[in-house]
Motif scaffolding. Structure first.
Motif, PDB file in Angstrom:
ATOM      1  N   VAL A  62      -0.237  -8.572 -10.786  1.00 11.33           N
ATOM      2  CA  VAL A  62      -0.410  -8.318  -9.358  1.00 11.33           C
ATOM      3  C   VAL A  62       0.287  -7.017  -8.997  1.00 11.33           C
ATOM      4  CG1 VAL A  62      -0.619 -10.758  -8.738  1.00 11.33           C
ATOM      5  CG2 VAL A  62       1.629  -9.650  -8.706  1.00 11.33           C
ATOM      6  N   GLY A  63      -0.197  -6.399  -7.945  1.00 12.26           N
ATOM      7  CA  GLY A  63       0.426  -5.185  -7.438  1.00 12.26           C
ATOM      8  C   GLY A  63       0.997  -5.441  -6.062  1.00 12.26           C
ATOM      9  N   ARG A  64       2.070  -4.744  -5.738  1.00 15.77           N
ATOM     10  CA  ARG A  64       2.686  -4.867  -4.414  1.00 15.77           C
ATOM     11  C   ARG A  64       2.815  -3.492  -3.791  1.00 15.77           C
ATOM     12  NH1 ARG A  64       5.014  -8.776  -7.577  1.00 15.77           N
ATOM     13  NH2 ARG A  64       5.198 -10.863  -6.649  1.00 15.77           N
ATOM     14  N   LEU A  65       2.525  -3.415  -2.512  1.00 19.68           N
ATOM     15  CA  LEU A  65       2.621  -2.155  -1.786  1.00 19.68           C
ATOM     16  C   LEU A  65       3.432  -2.369  -0.516  1.00 19.68           C
ATOM     17  CD1 LEU A  65      -1.067  -0.856  -1.977  1.00 19.68           C
ATOM     18  CD2 LEU A  65       0.872  -0.027  -3.307  1.00 19.68           C
ATOM     19  N   SER A  66       4.424  -1.539  -0.303  1.00 17.39           N
ATOM     20  CA  SER A  66       5.215  -1.618   0.924  1.00 17.39           C
ATOM     21  C   SER A  66       4.353  -1.183   2.108  1.00 17.39           C
ATOM     22  CB  SER A  66       6.439  -0.708   0.826  1.00 17.39           C
ATOM     23  OG  SER A  66       6.027   0.653   0.793  1.00 17.39           O
ATOM     24  N   LYS A  67       4.857  -1.449   3.304  1.00 22.59           N
ATOM     25  CA  LYS A  67       4.121  -1.048   4.511  1.00 22.59           C
ATOM     26  C   LYS A  67       3.895   0.461   4.534  1.00 22.59           C
ATOM     27  CE  LYS A  67       4.095  -1.532   9.531  1.00 22.59           C
ATOM     28  NZ  LYS A  67       4.811  -2.074  10.727  1.00 22.59           N
ATOM     29  N   ARG A  68       4.909   1.220   4.131  1.00 21.65           N
ATOM     30  CA  ARG A  68       4.763   2.676   4.118  1.00 21.65           C
ATOM     31  C   ARG A  68       3.704   3.104   3.108  1.00 21.65           C
ATOM     32  NH1 ARG A  68       9.223   7.305   2.407  1.00 21.65           N
ATOM     33  NH2 ARG A  68       7.775   9.064   2.551  1.00 21.65           N
ATOM     34  N   ARG A  69       3.722   2.463   1.930  1.00 24.51           N
ATOM     35  CA  ARG A  69       2.725   2.784   0.919  1.00 24.51           C
ATOM     36  C   ARG A  69       1.312   2.496   1.447  1.00 24.51           C
ATOM     37  NH1 ARG A  69       5.382   5.520  -2.647  1.00 24.51           N
ATOM     38  NH2 ARG A  69       5.917   4.649  -4.680  1.00 24.51           N
ATOM     39  N   ARG A  70       1.162   1.385   2.163  1.00 22.68           N
ATOM     40  CA  ARG A  70      -0.149   1.022   2.694  1.00 22.68           C
ATOM     41  C   ARG A  70      -0.624   2.038   3.720  1.00 22.68           C
ATOM     42  NH1 ARG A  70       2.261  -4.127   2.854  1.00 22.68           N
ATOM     43  NH2 ARG A  70       2.086  -4.323   5.116  1.00 22.68           N
ATOM     44  N   GLU A  71       0.300   2.534   4.532  1.00 23.46           N
ATOM     45  CA  GLU A  71      -0.074   3.551   5.518  1.00 23.46           C
ATOM     46  C   GLU A  71      -0.468   4.857   4.827  1.00 23.46           C
ATOM     47  OE1 GLU A  71       2.746   4.093   8.628  1.00 23.46           O
ATOM     48  OE2 GLU A  71       2.356   2.113   9.503  1.00 23.46           O
ATOM     49  N   ASP A  72       0.288   5.216   3.790  1.00 25.74           N
ATOM     50  CA  ASP A  72      -0.063   6.408   3.014  1.00 25.74           C
ATOM     51  C   ASP A  72      -1.432   6.243   2.360  1.00 25.74           C
ATOM     52  OD1 ASP A  72       2.305   7.658   3.617  1.00 25.74           O
ATOM     53  OD2 ASP A  72       3.290   7.169   1.731  1.00 25.74           O
ATOM     54  N   LEU A  73      -1.668   5.059   1.803  1.00 29.58           N
ATOM     55  CA  LEU A  73      -2.949   4.789   1.154  1.00 29.58           C
ATOM     56  C   LEU A  73      -4.093   4.904   2.146  1.00 29.58           C
ATOM     57  CD1 LEU A  73      -4.557   3.802  -1.331  1.00 29.58           C
ATOM     58  CD2 LEU A  73      -4.134   1.465  -0.532  1.00 29.58           C
ATOM     59  N   LEU A  74      -3.883   4.390   3.346  1.00 28.05           N
ATOM     60  CA  LEU A  74      -4.897   4.498   4.394  1.00 28.05           C
ATOM     61  C   LEU A  74      -5.260   5.955   4.645  1.00 28.05           C
ATOM     62  CD1 LEU A  74      -6.516   3.141   6.755  1.00 28.05           C
ATOM     63  CD2 LEU A  74      -4.479   3.476   8.152  1.00 28.05           C
ATOM     64  N   ASN A  75      -4.238   6.807   4.773  1.00 23.59           N
ATOM     65  CA  ASN A  75      -4.486   8.227   5.006  1.00 23.59           C
ATOM     66  C   ASN A  75      -5.183   8.879   3.818  1.00 23.59           C
ATOM     67  OD1 ASN A  75      -3.268   8.180   7.558  1.00 23.59           O
ATOM     68  ND2 ASN A  75      -1.234   8.517   6.700  1.00 23.59           N
ATOM     69  N   LEU A  76      -4.788   8.490   2.601  1.00 22.30           N
ATOM     70  CA  LEU A  76      -5.400   9.063   1.401  1.00 22.30           C
ATOM     71  C   LEU A  76      -6.876   8.699   1.302  1.00 22.30           C
ATOM     72  CD1 LEU A  76      -5.109  10.506  -1.379  1.00 22.30           C
ATOM     73  CD2 LEU A  76      -4.640   8.256  -2.339  1.00 22.30           C
ATOM     74  N   LEU A  77      -7.200   7.412   1.462  1.00 20.05           N
ATOM     75  CA  LEU A  77      -8.589   6.970   1.326  1.00 20.05           C
ATOM     76  C   LEU A  77      -9.464   7.549   2.431  1.00 20.05           C
ATOM     77  CD1 LEU A  77      -8.081   3.239   0.278  1.00 20.05           C
ATOM     78  CD2 LEU A  77      -8.638   5.194  -1.172  1.00 20.05           C
ATOM     79  N   LEU A  78      -8.937   7.580   3.655  1.00 18.91           N
ATOM     80  CA  LEU A  78      -9.715   8.196   4.731  1.00 18.91           C
ATOM     81  C   LEU A  78      -9.915   9.685   4.459  1.00 18.91           C
ATOM     82  CD1 LEU A  78      -8.235   6.483   7.923  1.00 18.91           C
ATOM     83  CD2 LEU A  78     -10.600   6.367   7.130  1.00 18.91           C
ATOM     84  N   GLY A  79      -8.901  10.325   3.911  1.00 21.61           N
ATOM     85  CA  GLY A  79      -9.024  11.741   3.579  1.00 21.61           C
ATOM     86  C   GLY A  79     -10.101  11.992   2.541  1.00 21.61           C
TER      87      GLY A  79
END
Length: 204
Positions: A62-79
């Motif tokens: 399993v993978g775990r992502l902190s809230k900050r990581r999830r926000e960064d991921l959101l910006n990356l994928l939208l980008g």
């Protein structure tokens, strides 16, 4: 489970397109909203149940992502999906951390050129997993490495996208991800969420 794909026919009552969509949405929700996700979602770890339901098994990885990581991921994928190279560059540089010895102008130029090549490409023709893989290859050329949790995340994306296309050749992860990403983004800018983030900033 390995030969389930061969049995997913209309006569058996399964809809491959629905299964691909539901599997993708389930894992995307785990990643983007829950921060705890199945890191190896290959066909052998998935059961298809009556009513086009899906059951994931074997959560040994399993993978775990902190809230900050999830926000960064959101910006990356939208980008990546919406062709915003500067957003991709900012997130990646933040993730890789050590900028010593890195030619930032060259790195930024390469990533911008990479994202720009998808300008005008229909959403259905984008392979989000491959795009993430290609971006990490650019980072390796500059001797930069992603943290282990993010490397695991990209592996899960690639595996999930391959499983979806194995079920339904017309499946595209970008099309499934975009509505969820926009939904989460809208939630971030609701007044209550903005007030909470402002309070957290002031409390530091």
């Amino acid at each position: 489970p390995g030969n389930q794909l061969q049995r997913l026919t209309a006569e058996a009552g399964f809809d491959r397109a629905v299964l691909a969509q539901r599997g993708a949405q389930a894992v995307l929700k785990m990643i983007v909203q829950d921060g705890l996700f199945h890191a190896d979602p290959h066909p052998g770890n998935v059961f298809y149940l009556p009513g086009n339901r899906i059951a994931f098994i074997d959560f040994g990885m399993v993978g775990r992502l902190s809230k900050r990581r999830r926000e960064d991921l959101l910006n990356l994928l939208l980008g990546l999906v919406e062709r915003q190279p500067q957003a991709v560059v900012e997130v990646l540089l933040d993730w890789t951390g050590d900028e010593q010895g890195v030619h930032l102008d060259t790195l930024e130029g390469e990533i911008e050129a990479f994202v720009d090549q998808y300008y005008g490409v229909p959403l259905a023709q984008l392979s989000l997993g491959q795009m993430l893989n290609d971006v990490t290859a650019i980072l390796r050329e500059h001797h930069l490495a992603l943290p282990s949790d993010l490397a695991l995340l990209i592996k899960a994306f690639i595996t999930l996208e391959g499983m979806g296309r194995g079920l339904e050749p017309s499946f595209h992860m970008a099309g499934e991800a975009l509505p969820l990403l926009r939904k989460v983004l809208r939630a971030r800018y609701k007044p209550r969420a903005l007030a909470q983030r402002a309070w957290q900033t002031l409390s530091k």
